[in-house]
Design a protein around this motif. Sequence first.
Motif, short mmCIF file in Angstrom:
data_model
loop_
_atom_site.label_atom_id
_atom_site.label_comp_id
_atom_site.label_asym_id
_atom_site.label_seq_id
_atom_site.Cartn_x
_atom_site.Cartn_y
_atom_site.Cartn_z
N ALA A 21 0.83 -1.21 0.00
CA ALA A 21 0.00 0.00 0.00
C ALA A 21 0.86 1.26 0.00
CB ALA A 21 -0.93 0.00 1.21
N LEU A 22 1.95 1.23 0.77
CA LEU A 22 2.85 2.39 0.81
C LEU A 22 3.51 2.63 -0.55
CD1 LEU A 22 4.57 1.91 4.31
CD2 LEU A 22 2.84 3.61 3.65
N LEU A 23 3.86 1.54 -1.25
CA LEU A 23 4.42 1.69 -2.61
C LEU A 23 3.42 2.35 -3.54
CD1 LEU A 23 6.31 -1.67 -3.36
CD2 LEU A 23 7.30 0.58 -2.97
N ALA A 24 2.16 1.92 -3.47
CA ALA A 24 1.12 2.50 -4.32
C ALA A 24 0.91 3.97 -3.98
CB ALA A 24 -0.20 1.72 -4.15
N LEU A 25 0.88 4.30 -2.69
CA LEU A 25 0.70 5.69 -2.28
C LEU A 25 1.88 6.56 -2.71
CD1 LEU A 25 -0.79 5.15 1.30
CD2 LEU A 25 -1.99 6.08 -0.70
N ALA A 26 3.09 6.00 -2.58
CA ALA A 26 4.29 6.75 -2.97
C ALA A 26 4.30 7.00 -4.47
CB ALA A 26 5.55 5.97 -2.56
N ALA A 27 3.95 6.00 -5.25
CA ALA A 27 3.90 6.16 -6.71
C ALA A 27 2.86 7.21 -7.09
CB ALA A 27 3.57 4.82 -7.38
N ASP A 28 1.70 7.14 -6.45
CA ASP A 28 0.63 8.10 -6.74
C ASP A 28 1.07 9.52 -6.37
OD1 ASP A 28 -2.25 8.62 -7.44
OD2 ASP A 28 -2.26 9.37 -5.38
N PHE A 29 1.70 9.67 -5.20
CA PHE A 29 2.14 10.99 -4.74
C PHE A 29 3.19 11.59 -5.67
CE2 PHE A 29 5.19 13.56 -2.34
CZ PHE A 29 4.35 14.58 -1.87
N LEU A 30 4.20 10.79 -6.01
CA LEU A 30 5.30 11.29 -6.84
C LEU A 30 4.83 11.65 -8.25
CD1 LEU A 30 8.16 8.86 -5.75
CD2 LEU A 30 7.96 11.29 -5.20
N LEU A 31 4.05 10.77 -8.85
CA LEU A 31 3.57 11.03 -10.21
C LEU A 31 2.55 12.17 -10.22
CD1 LEU A 31 3.29 7.37 -11.55
CD2 LEU A 31 4.97 9.11 -12.21
N SER A 32 1.76 12.29 -9.16
CA SER A 32 0.82 13.43 -9.07
C SER A 32 1.58 14.75 -8.98
CB SER A 32 -0.09 13.28 -7.85
OG SER A 32 -0.96 12.19 -8.00
N ALA A 33 2.68 14.73 -8.21
CA ALA A 33 3.49 15.95 -8.08
C ALA A 33 4.09 16.36 -9.42
CB ALA A 33 4.59 15.72 -7.05
N VAL A 34 4.61 15.38 -10.16
CA VAL A 34 5.18 15.67 -11.49
C VAL A 34 4.09 16.18 -12.43
CG1 VAL A 34 6.33 14.68 -13.49
CG2 VAL A 34 7.03 13.98 -11.20
N GLU A 35 2.91 15.54 -12.35
CA GLU A 35 1.79 15.95 -13.21
C GLU A 35 1.38 17.39 -12.93
OE1 GLU A 35 -2.91 14.78 -13.75
OE2 GLU A 35 -1.55 13.32 -12.81
N ARG A 36 1.28 17.74 -11.64
CA ARG A 36 0.90 19.12 -11.29
C ARG A 36 1.95 20.12 -11.76
NH1 ARG A 36 -0.68 16.59 -6.43
NH2 ARG A 36 1.28 17.20 -5.47
N LYS A 37 3.21 19.74 -11.64
CA LYS A 37 4.29 20.62 -12.08
C LYS A 37 4.22 20.85 -13.59
CE LYS A 37 9.30 21.23 -11.78
NZ LYS A 37 10.58 20.69 -11.27
N LEU A 38 3.94 19.80 -14.33
CA LEU A 38 3.83 19.93 -15.79
C LEU A 38 2.64 20.80 -16.18
CD1 LEU A 38 4.63 16.28 -16.92
CD2 LEU A 38 6.05 18.31 -17.32
N ARG A 39 1.53 20.66 -15.46
CA ARG A 39 0.35 21.47 -15.77
C ARG A 39 0.62 22.94 -15.50
NH1 ARG A 39 -4.14 18.58 -16.96
NH2 ARG A 39 -4.18 16.40 -16.33
N ARG A 40 1.35 23.25 -14.42
CA ARG A 40 1.67 24.63 -14.11
C ARG A 40 2.63 25.24 -15.12
NH1 ARG A 40 1.85 22.82 -8.60
NH2 ARG A 40 4.11 22.64 -8.75
N ALA A 41 3.49 24.35 -15.69
CA ALA A 41 4.50 24.83 -16.63
C ALA A 41 3.94 25.10 -18.03
CB ALA A 41 5.64 23.82 -16.73
N ARG A 42 2.73 24.62 -18.28
CA ARG A 42 2.14 24.79 -19.63
C ARG A 42 1.79 26.25 -19.90
NH1 ARG A 42 -2.51 20.42 -20.63
NH2 ARG A 42 -2.64 21.66 -22.53
#
Length: 211
Positions: free
Chosen positions: A190-211
């Motif tokens: 569960a921690l692996l899934a949460l970590a993957a979700d958190f990290l990829l969500s952070a990258v996704e948000r950063k990319l959206r802000r950079a557009r």
Amino acid sequence: MNLWAVLAAHRQEILTLTGEHLWLVGASMAIALAIGIPAGILLARRPRLRTPVLGSANVIETIPSLALFGFLLTVPWIEQRADRQAITALALYALLPIIQNTYAAITGVDPAVREAARAMGMTPNQILRQVELPLGLPVILAGVRVATVLTVGIATIAPAIGAGGLGELIFRGIAMVDNDLILAGAIPAALLALAADFLLSAVERKLRRAR
């Protein structure tokens, strides 16, 4: 023995099984990305293929994991090793969100932006590389995030065919009717899934802000 004592007693095994889990997820996601992103691009270019391709991916998504593992036991080369079966099955499950989001990302680009790129003399491949993929990357990454979290969860079934991973502790705990041992496998997964979700969500948000 309480949960913390079980975690401490199995610390080294948990680390080893976590490594196996990450290998299964990483290898399957690499295959799914190599197939899913080009497939999504193809659907954007050839809309008539959308129904059969997405329909097939949807059908795969509905097949129970153990049934899919059983089917792969009959496939040459794949059936020779349990990890190949697990990685193939996980890659198949990861395809749908990646294909869907890649298709949505490419088709969602503003037609005016695409037309402006054509007016500048860009070829279709240049438009894809320099306009459509950069603009659609946050949407594609959202699909990758969903696929990764899904794959981390389904990978806990891999020990059913001897492929290893954190599900090993879960299956052993079920066999021994030991809830603490079950949690020793379930919590890290569960921690692996949460970590993957958190990290990829952070990258996704950063990319959206950079557009």
